[in-house]
Design a protein around this motif. Sequence first.
Motif, PDB file in Angstrom:
ATOM      1  N   HIS A  17     -25.559   7.842 -36.001  1.00 37.98           N
ATOM      2  CA  HIS A  17     -26.287   7.652 -35.136  1.00 37.98           C
ATOM      3  C   HIS A  17     -27.209   6.334 -35.295  1.00 37.98           C
ATOM      4  O   HIS A  17     -27.755   5.386 -34.328  1.00 37.98           O
ATOM      5  N   LYS A  18     -27.394   5.875 -36.322  1.00 38.77           N
ATOM      6  CA  LYS A  18     -28.440   4.621 -36.630  1.00 38.77           C
ATOM      7  C   LYS A  18     -27.330   3.214 -36.690  1.00 38.77           C
ATOM      8  O   LYS A  18     -27.947   2.233 -36.758  1.00 38.77           O
ATOM      9  N   LYS A  19     -26.265   3.428 -36.548  1.00 38.99           N
ATOM     10  CA  LYS A  19     -25.175   2.345 -36.542  1.00 38.99           C
ATOM     11  C   LYS A  19     -24.474   2.096 -35.189  1.00 38.99           C
ATOM     12  O   LYS A  19     -24.260   0.736 -34.864  1.00 38.99           O
ATOM     13  N   VAL A  20     -24.443   3.004 -34.453  1.00 38.09           N
ATOM     14  CA  VAL A  20     -23.839   2.957 -33.087  1.00 38.09           C
ATOM     15  C   VAL A  20     -24.961   2.692 -32.009  1.00 38.09           C
ATOM     16  O   VAL A  20     -25.769   3.381 -31.695  1.00 38.09           O
ATOM     17  N   TRP A  21     -24.705   1.478 -31.323  1.00 34.62           N
ATOM     18  CA  TRP A  21     -25.812   0.999 -30.441  1.00 34.62           C
ATOM     19  C   TRP A  21     -26.066   1.919 -29.263  1.00 34.62           C
ATOM     20  O   TRP A  21     -27.252   1.946 -29.063  1.00 34.62           O
ATOM     21  N   PHE A  22     -25.132   2.415 -28.808  1.00 36.12           N
ATOM     22  CA  PHE A  22     -25.556   3.233 -27.557  1.00 36.12           C
ATOM     23  C   PHE A  22     -26.271   4.386 -27.821  1.00 36.12           C
ATOM     24  O   PHE A  22     -26.947   4.972 -27.083  1.00 36.12           O
ATOM     25  N   LEU A  23     -25.915   5.125 -28.923  1.00 31.17           N
ATOM     26  CA  LEU A  23     -26.471   6.238 -29.497  1.00 31.17           C
ATOM     27  C   LEU A  23     -28.020   6.057 -29.695  1.00 31.17           C
ATOM     28  O   LEU A  23     -28.952   6.792 -29.361  1.00 31.17           O
ATOM     29  N   LYS A  24     -28.244   4.788 -30.204  1.00 32.04           N
ATOM     30  CA  LYS A  24     -29.747   4.442 -30.623  1.00 32.04           C
ATOM     31  C   LYS A  24     -30.701   4.193 -29.287  1.00 32.04           C
ATOM     32  O   LYS A  24     -31.618   4.208 -29.252  1.00 32.04           O
ATOM     33  N   GLN A  25     -29.910   4.003 -28.135  1.00 34.14           N
ATOM     34  CA  GLN A  25     -30.475   3.403 -26.686  1.00 34.14           C
ATOM     35  C   GLN A  25     -30.952   4.898 -26.024  1.00 34.14           C
ATOM     36  O   GLN A  25     -31.739   4.827 -25.117  1.00 34.14           O
ATOM     37  N   VAL A  26     -30.463   6.186 -26.284  1.00 39.76           N
ATOM     38  CA  VAL A  26     -30.613   7.188 -25.569  1.00 39.76           C
ATOM     39  C   VAL A  26     -31.571   8.174 -26.582  1.00 39.76           C
ATOM     40  O   VAL A  26     -31.532   8.244 -27.628  1.00 39.76           O
ATOM     41  N   ASP A  27     -32.823   8.428 -26.095  1.00 43.02           N
ATOM     42  CA  ASP A  27     -33.846   9.043 -26.714  1.00 43.02           C
ATOM     43  C   ASP A  27     -33.607  10.643 -26.423  1.00 43.02           C
ATOM     44  O   ASP A  27     -34.130  11.200 -25.450  1.00 43.02           O
ATOM     45  N   ASP A  28     -32.971  11.130 -27.269  1.00 40.07           N
ATOM     46  CA  ASP A  28     -32.587  12.465 -27.345  1.00 40.07           C
ATOM     47  C   ASP A  28     -33.370  13.097 -28.153  1.00 40.07           C
ATOM     48  O   ASP A  28     -33.318  13.336 -29.378  1.00 40.07           O
ATOM     49  N   THR A  29     -34.678  13.849 -27.783  1.00 36.18           N
ATOM     50  CA  THR A  29     -35.663  14.180 -28.727  1.00 36.18           C
ATOM     51  C   THR A  29     -35.383  15.177 -29.630  1.00 36.18           C
ATOM     52  O   THR A  29     -35.732  15.001 -30.831  1.00 36.18           O
ATOM     53  N   MET A  30     -34.618  16.317 -29.345  1.00 36.07           N
ATOM     54  CA  MET A  30     -34.205  17.285 -30.211  1.00 36.07           C
ATOM     55  C   MET A  30     -32.879  17.104 -30.692  1.00 36.07           C
ATOM     56  O   MET A  30     -32.211  18.068 -31.423  1.00 36.07           O
ATOM     57  N   ALA A  31     -32.286  15.744 -30.570  1.00 37.39           N
ATOM     58  CA  ALA A  31     -30.881  15.611 -31.138  1.00 37.39           C
ATOM     59  C   ALA A  31     -30.040  16.646 -30.648  1.00 37.39           C
ATOM     60  O   ALA A  31     -29.036  17.190 -31.445  1.00 37.39           O
ATOM     61  N   VAL A  32     -29.897  17.126 -29.439  1.00 39.36           N
ATOM     62  CA  VAL A  32     -28.934  18.192 -29.061  1.00 39.36           C
ATOM     63  C   VAL A  32     -27.650  17.510 -28.878  1.00 39.36           C
ATOM     64  O   VAL A  32     -26.502  18.372 -28.935  1.00 39.36           O
ATOM     65  N   PHE A  33     -27.331  16.371 -28.818  1.00 42.10           N
ATOM     66  CA  PHE A  33     -26.011  15.863 -28.972  1.00 42.10           C
ATOM     67  C   PHE A  33     -25.264  16.306 -30.160  1.00 42.10           C
ATOM     68  O   PHE A  33     -24.149  16.611 -30.079  1.00 42.10           O
ATOM     69  N   HIS A  34     -26.118  15.912 -31.138  1.00 46.57           N
ATOM     70  CA  HIS A  34     -25.521  16.177 -32.503  1.00 46.57           C
ATOM     71  C   HIS A  34     -25.552  17.814 -32.868  1.00 46.57           C
ATOM     72  O   HIS A  34     -24.446  18.304 -33.564  1.00 46.57           O
ATOM     73  N   THR A  35     -26.687  18.481 -32.852  1.00 48.62           N
ATOM     74  CA  THR A  35     -26.402  19.992 -33.144  1.00 48.62           C
ATOM     75  C   THR A  35     -25.812  20.758 -32.082  1.00 48.62           C
ATOM     76  O   THR A  35     -25.319  21.745 -32.444  1.00 48.62           O
ATOM     77  N   HIS A  36     -25.548  20.523 -30.744  1.00 47.75           N
ATOM     78  CA  HIS A  36     -24.756  21.212 -29.923  1.00 47.75           C
ATOM     79  C   HIS A  36     -23.379  20.531 -29.389  1.00 47.75           C
ATOM     80  O   HIS A  36     -22.449  21.312 -29.414  1.00 47.75           O
ATOM     81  N   ALA A  37     -23.465  19.382 -29.129  1.00 44.51           N
ATOM     82  CA  ALA A  37     -22.282  18.843 -28.693  1.00 44.51           C
ATOM     83  C   ALA A  37     -21.220  18.514 -29.782  1.00 44.51           C
ATOM     84  O   ALA A  37     -20.063  18.774 -29.454  1.00 44.51           O
ATOM     85  N   VAL A  38     -21.794  17.751 -30.867  1.00 40.85           N
ATOM     86  CA  VAL A  38     -20.854  17.551 -32.022  1.00 40.85           C
ATOM     87  C   VAL A  38     -20.562  18.928 -32.609  1.00 40.85           C
ATOM     88  O   VAL A  38     -19.347  19.375 -32.941  1.00 40.85           O
ATOM     89  N   ALA A  39     -21.561  19.713 -32.847  1.00 42.96           N
ATOM     90  CA  ALA A  39     -21.202  21.125 -33.458  1.00 42.96           C
ATOM     91  C   ALA A  39     -20.301  21.918 -32.791  1.00 42.96           C
ATOM     92  O   ALA A  39     -19.436  22.701 -33.217  1.00 42.96           O
ATOM     93  N   GLY A  40     -20.470  22.093 -31.382  1.00 46.53           N
ATOM     94  CA  GLY A  40     -19.774  22.664 -30.421  1.00 46.53           C
ATOM     95  C   GLY A  40     -18.613  22.303 -30.356  1.00 46.53           C
ATOM     96  O   GLY A  40     -17.479  23.055 -30.342  1.00 46.53           O
TER      97      GLY A  40
END
Length: 474
Positions: A319-342
């Motif tokens: 997340h800290k290396k990919v520019w686009f991921l850093k631009q989106v403010d995902d408060t609870m990191a649901v992308f990682h905890t739910h999209a990636v894990a799902g």
Amino acid sequence: MSLPSNLAPSEASPEWMNKGDNAWQLTAATLVGIQSVPGLVILYGSIVKKKWAVNSAFMALYAFAAVLVCWVGWGYQLSFGDKQLFPFLGRPNVALEQKFLLEKAFAGMLPNATMVFFQFVFAAITLILIAGALLGRMNFVAWMLFVPLWMTFSYTIGAYSIWSPWGWLSTRGIIDYSGGYVIHLSSGVAGFTAAFWVGPRASQDRERFPPNNILLMLAGAGLLWMGWSGFNGGDPYVASTDASLAVLNTHVCAATSLLTWLLLDIIFFEKPSVIGATQGMITGLVCITPAAGVVQGWAAITMGLLSGSIPWYTMMVLHKKVWFLKQVDDTMAVFHTHAVAGSLGGILTGFFADPRLNRMFYNIEPSSELWKKYIGLAYGLQNGRKTAGFRQMGIQLLGIVFVVCLNLVTTSIICLLIRLIVPLRLSDEELEHGDDAIHGEEAYALWGDGEKFENSKHNSVYGMEEITTTRAQV
């Protein structure tokens, strides 16, 4: 010989209904509901800064209520109705009539009323998970519009396609035991997409984001974890051995994932983070969800190891290396905890799904043609059925592509339409003051000595000085 009076069929207990299954299903539904209210209400309200506690908790509470009204109005029939509008959607209709609610449901020995309630709590928690990506800056009126629109035009399509017996992915043999695709991947992608359109929090909130009550956060996380017994244990729609296996696998995977995440935090950051351990718990619960009752215990352990490490890497390193991921403010990191894990759970399901356990879950006869489906790649390679195993992996990947595309498109369209009516993001003044500016209420009524808390324009609560004076007079 006549049956005991408590087992004899009656108008209220027809022959097709199993009382034990129905009781477990209502219990499981209640456990899932508790995950949201009060589970995620408490978790959200305590993990954010103090000035966002009320707004964050109320976004969850509002979604729970709004989804229920929409669900019985049209959502259930769109998701599970036997009258098909499209291969990916049922025909809208109410789920309120006595004749319909007391009939046998499409699966299990249960009335429709039980199934409607059980499926509602799944729809509700999906919207509440999306809220996690938007905490601390979304206009509440925009959220009020977003909830019914997204439930109607996104959730129902995913649920019908994957879970309905008539859905196009369901008939192709996709395995999503309890919502790895329909709930977690959907909420992760939709939350991240909506966060992009809403925009980030104020810089001072994003740079320094201390939870206002970590102990209360753990209480909410505990309700979430324990409620998962109903989340995964209720999806066979029977009080069966498969349900028992699903519950045990759920907790084994969650515990393994939590410990894996914790060890990685200690190794690389030299601190046993409580928030990090909570994230690891969540990724384990999410990862096992599509597989809970169709994999063996050793597979649940393996899935826990992977769910505690791969989402950790995407969140803490990638997340800290990919520019686009850093631009989106995902408060609870649901992308990682739910999209990636799902997604991870869906892929691992395609690999580890045990054909015997699938037979139990899907109630497949040994002579049925359905044996050509529902076999993990590992078992396909082992049993000389590699074509069937690769096919299962392919359908699992197709499901991921479908859910991602569906939510990218529908969530973007919904956000753009809402933006034509009201702003998606709060004003700068509201962002600065938080709960007091938005709701006229604050989480902690007595915050400081002698401070009088004004509750909206209608009510007031005694400050400390006034309480002391009143007690002295008494």
